[in-house]
Scaffold this motif. Structure first.
Motif, PDB file in Angstrom:
ATOM      1  N   ALA A  26       1.379  -1.024  -0.138  1.00  0.00           N
ATOM      2  CA  ALA A  26       0.104  -0.135   0.614  1.00  0.00           C
ATOM      3  C   ALA A  26       1.076   1.592  -0.436  1.00  0.00           C
ATOM      4  N   ASP A  30      -0.249   3.711  -3.990  1.00  0.00           N
ATOM      5  CA  ASP A  30      -1.980   3.871  -3.511  1.00  0.00           C
ATOM      6  C   ASP A  30      -2.733   5.244  -3.755  1.00  0.00           C
ATOM      7  N   GLY A  33      -5.631   7.045  -2.207  1.00  0.00           N
ATOM      8  CA  GLY A  33      -4.690   7.683  -0.443  1.00  0.00           C
ATOM      9  C   GLY A  33      -4.718   9.485  -1.372  1.00  0.00           C
ATOM     10  N   ARG A  55      -2.329   3.704   7.411  1.00  0.00           N
ATOM     11  CA  ARG A  55      -2.078   5.194   6.275  1.00  0.00           C
ATOM     12  C   ARG A  55      -3.618   6.039   6.071  1.00  0.00           C
ATOM     13  N   HIS A  56      -4.592   5.593   5.960  1.00  0.00           N
ATOM     14  CA  HIS A  56      -5.781   6.664   5.964  1.00  0.00           C
ATOM     15  C   HIS A  56      -6.251   7.044   7.444  1.00  0.00           C
TER      16      HIS A  56
END
Length: 231
Positions: A26, A30, A33, A55-56
């Motif tokens: 990711a 990504d 994102g 991550r988000h």
């Protein structure tokens, strides 16, 4: 373990068997994102439903006072807690349909998760119930022309991606991505996926979220909807 016992095989729908590798994947690839970063989302309370390795959720912590990040995979949540701790984020091991909160959220976000749910309509209705008046929901998921591609088709796609990755990444990272995409664990996971077409996505989501805004991305469709009222 006795000789008659066999080790339990991880559910290919989950990320338990390759949580660390998926986090690296990711990080190298990504595009969703990148799209989310253009939305300028802000508020007090946010939910990242199906947060993966965080991550988000970490991005949301920059503009929300409190972030609840939930995922069914305990190994992914552990990766998130170790690699992306933040005083504004609370990580929980839970299915998105098991998240209940009386206060509600200014943002409910779910990226790349809903195609794993056995009852999409029920999951959408549950997420809708968590949005505060004046709050919004952003749902992004993979779509495809056919519900399920073959392993060979995924390998052919990985070969095409390798050429692009060599141009944008270090050779070592590009080669790692290729080996990950063509590995048995990742292919087993992909074979457990069943996607909607873009038309099916819009029709299914619009039943729960009338007047929603839809955006077609490279391999996904995104929906954005705001509940009437004031925060």
């Amino acid at each position: 373990m006795t000789k008659s016992m066999k080790p339990l095989k991880a559910d290919p729908r989950l990320f338990d068997a390759f949580a660390g590798d998926y986090d690296r994947y990711a990080g190298l690839c990504d595009p969703l994102g990148e799209w989310l970063a253009t939305l300028e989302l802000t508020g007090e309370r946010a939910l990242d439903a199906g947060c993966g390795s965080g991550r988000h959720a970490l991005a949301l912590a920059a503009s929300y006072t409190e972030v609840l990040a939930a995922d069914l995979s305990a190994p992914l949540i552990e990766v998130a807690r170790v690699r992306r701790p933040h005083e504004r984020i609370r990580y929980e091991v839970a299915s998105l349909t098991d998240v209940h909160d009386a206060e509600g959220f200014d943002l409910v976000l779910s990226v790349g998760t809903l195609h794993h749910l056995p009852d999409l309509a029920a999951a959408l209705a549950h997420l809708e119930s968590l949005v505060r008046p004046g709050g919004e929901i952003v749902l992004v998921d993979t779509v495809a022309a056919v519900p399920k591609a073959t392993r060979r088709q995924y390998v052919v796609c990985a070969v095409r991606e390798l050429a692009r990755d060599v141009r944008r990444l270090r050779a070592r990272d590009a080669w790692w991505l290729y080996r990950f995409r063509t590995g048995a664990v990742w292919l087993d996971h992909l074979m457990s996926d069943h996607y909607l077409t873009r038309t099916q996505y819009r029709e299914s989501y619009a039943e729960v979220f009338p007047d929603a805004e839809f955006v077609d991305l490279s391999f996904a469709t995104a929906m954005r909807w705001r509940r009437p009222g004031e925060r």
